[in-house]
Write a protein that holds these residues in place. Structure first.
Motif, mmCIF file in Angstrom:
data_model
loop_
_atom_site.group_PDB
_atom_site.id
_atom_site.type_symbol
_atom_site.label_atom_id
_atom_site.label_comp_id
_atom_site.label_asym_id
_atom_site.label_seq_id
_atom_site.Cartn_x
_atom_site.Cartn_y
_atom_site.Cartn_z
ATOM 1 N N GLN A 47 0.841 -1.211 0.000
ATOM 2 C CA GLN A 47 0.000 0.000 0.000
ATOM 3 C C GLN A 47 0.869 1.252 0.000
ATOM 4 O O GLN A 47 0.584 2.221 -0.706
ATOM 5 C CB GLN A 47 -0.932 -0.003 1.224
ATOM 6 C CG GLN A 47 -1.896 1.170 1.235
ATOM 7 C CD GLN A 47 -2.848 1.153 0.056
ATOM 8 O OE1 GLN A 47 -3.400 0.125 -0.278
ATOM 9 N NE2 GLN A 47 -3.031 2.296 -0.578
ATOM 10 N N GLN A 48 1.948 1.235 0.773
ATOM 11 C CA GLN A 48 2.854 2.373 0.815
ATOM 12 C C GLN A 48 3.484 2.597 -0.556
ATOM 13 O O GLN A 48 3.578 3.727 -1.031
ATOM 14 C CB GLN A 48 3.937 2.150 1.877
ATOM 15 C CG GLN A 48 4.878 3.322 2.046
ATOM 16 C CD GLN A 48 5.944 3.053 3.112
ATOM 17 O OE1 GLN A 48 6.121 1.913 3.556
ATOM 18 N NE2 GLN A 48 6.643 4.087 3.517
ATOM 19 N N HIS A 49 3.901 1.523 -1.196
ATOM 20 C CA HIS A 49 4.492 1.620 -2.535
ATOM 21 C C HIS A 49 3.464 2.166 -3.528
ATOM 22 O O HIS A 49 3.779 3.025 -4.348
ATOM 23 C CB HIS A 49 5.011 0.247 -2.981
ATOM 24 C CG HIS A 49 5.694 0.256 -4.298
ATOM 25 N ND1 HIS A 49 6.898 0.903 -4.516
ATOM 26 C CD2 HIS A 49 5.336 -0.296 -5.491
ATOM 27 C CE1 HIS A 49 7.241 0.745 -5.789
ATOM 28 N NE2 HIS A 49 6.316 0.029 -6.387
ATOM 29 N N LEU A 50 2.225 1.675 -3.431
ATOM 30 C CA LEU A 50 1.158 2.159 -4.307
ATOM 31 C C LEU A 50 0.914 3.645 -4.079
ATOM 32 O O LEU A 50 0.783 4.411 -5.048
ATOM 33 C CB LEU A 50 -0.124 1.352 -4.063
ATOM 34 C CG LEU A 50 -1.323 1.744 -4.922
ATOM 35 C CD1 LEU A 50 -1.043 1.495 -6.393
ATOM 36 C CD2 LEU A 50 -2.550 0.964 -4.477
ATOM 37 N N ASP A 51 0.884 4.078 -2.824
ATOM 38 C CA ASP A 51 0.686 5.499 -2.514
ATOM 39 C C ASP A 51 1.819 6.347 -3.099
ATOM 40 O O ASP A 51 1.579 7.430 -3.639
ATOM 41 C CB ASP A 51 0.598 5.719 -1.000
ATOM 42 C CG ASP A 51 -0.668 5.116 -0.396
ATOM 43 O OD1 ASP A 51 -1.606 4.797 -1.149
ATOM 44 O OD2 ASP A 51 -0.702 4.945 0.850
ATOM 45 N N GLU A 52 3.053 5.855 -2.982
ATOM 46 C CA GLU A 52 4.202 6.573 -3.551
ATOM 47 C C GLU A 52 4.078 6.673 -5.067
ATOM 48 O O GLU A 52 4.352 7.721 -5.655
ATOM 49 C CB GLU A 52 5.506 5.881 -3.169
ATOM 50 C CG GLU A 52 5.874 6.022 -1.709
ATOM 51 C CD GLU A 52 7.072 5.158 -1.321
ATOM 52 O OE1 GLU A 52 7.642 4.465 -2.197
ATOM 53 O OE2 GLU A 52 7.430 5.167 -0.126
ATOM 54 N N VAL B 225 1.294 6.577 -6.872
ATOM 55 C CA VAL B 225 0.203 7.512 -7.193
ATOM 56 C C VAL B 225 0.702 8.951 -7.062
ATOM 57 O O VAL B 225 0.419 9.798 -7.914
ATOM 58 C CB VAL B 225 -1.027 7.242 -6.293
ATOM 59 C CG1 VAL B 225 -2.038 8.367 -6.387
ATOM 60 C CG2 VAL B 225 -1.680 5.925 -6.670
ATOM 61 N N GLY B 226 1.463 9.227 -6.009
ATOM 62 C CA GLY B 226 2.042 10.563 -5.824
ATOM 63 C C GLY B 226 2.987 10.919 -6.955
ATOM 64 O O GLY B 226 2.986 12.048 -7.448
#
Length: 145
Positions: free
Chosen positions: A44-49, A51-52
């Motif tokens: 999830q953290q990787h996905l958020d990064e 997306v950013g």
């Protein structure tokens, strides 16, 4: 009364081993769940990064597109002005040739010696001015009719 240890029955040892195995399975299952939870969090953290980063790249792309459009617009304006200046140069060169012809005729008829400078090929040598001693200041809008 003395206490004697009673020998353990084989079934009792099996129960203890079975209980030990169950405990290990339970600990392994808890450990696996925790590992899976950490893995999901990392994902999830990787996905958020990502997306950013996509958002940042889209913003940067938009800014670069705007800069390209502005630069293209400026280029087209300068190219258009350059074409106007070339046309004006050709017209003024023709006028200068006509005036030089008149001066040559006046010189021949009157007998006066006039210094008529040659007209340089301004397309091949644009840095050569007909009268390099005098500075010439001009702007494109001064030739507007």
């Amino acid at each position: 009364m003395s206490t004697k240890q009673q020998p353990t029955s084989p079934g009792s040892e099996m129960d203890q081993r079975h209980a030990g195995n169950d405990e290990r399975k339970r600990k392994r299952m808890i450990s696996n769940r925790e590992s899976a939870r950490r893995s999901r969090m990392r994902k999830q953290q990787h996905l958020d990064e990502m997306v950013g980063q996509v958002s940042q790249l889209q913003t940067e792309n938009s800014l670069l597109s705007q800069k390209i459009n502005n630069t293209t617009e400026l280029y087209l304006g300068v190219a258009s002005e350059n074409n106007v200046l070339r046309a004006q140069l050709a017209e003024l060169t023709d006028r200068l040739r006509s005036l030089n012809s008149v001066l040559e005729i006046v010189s021949d008829v009157s007998g006066l010696v006039l210094d008529i400078p040659d007209i340089p090929d301004t397309l091949l040598e644009p840095w050569q001015l007909p009268c390099p001693i005098h500075s010439i200041t001009a702007s494109a809008d001064m030739f507007q009719y």
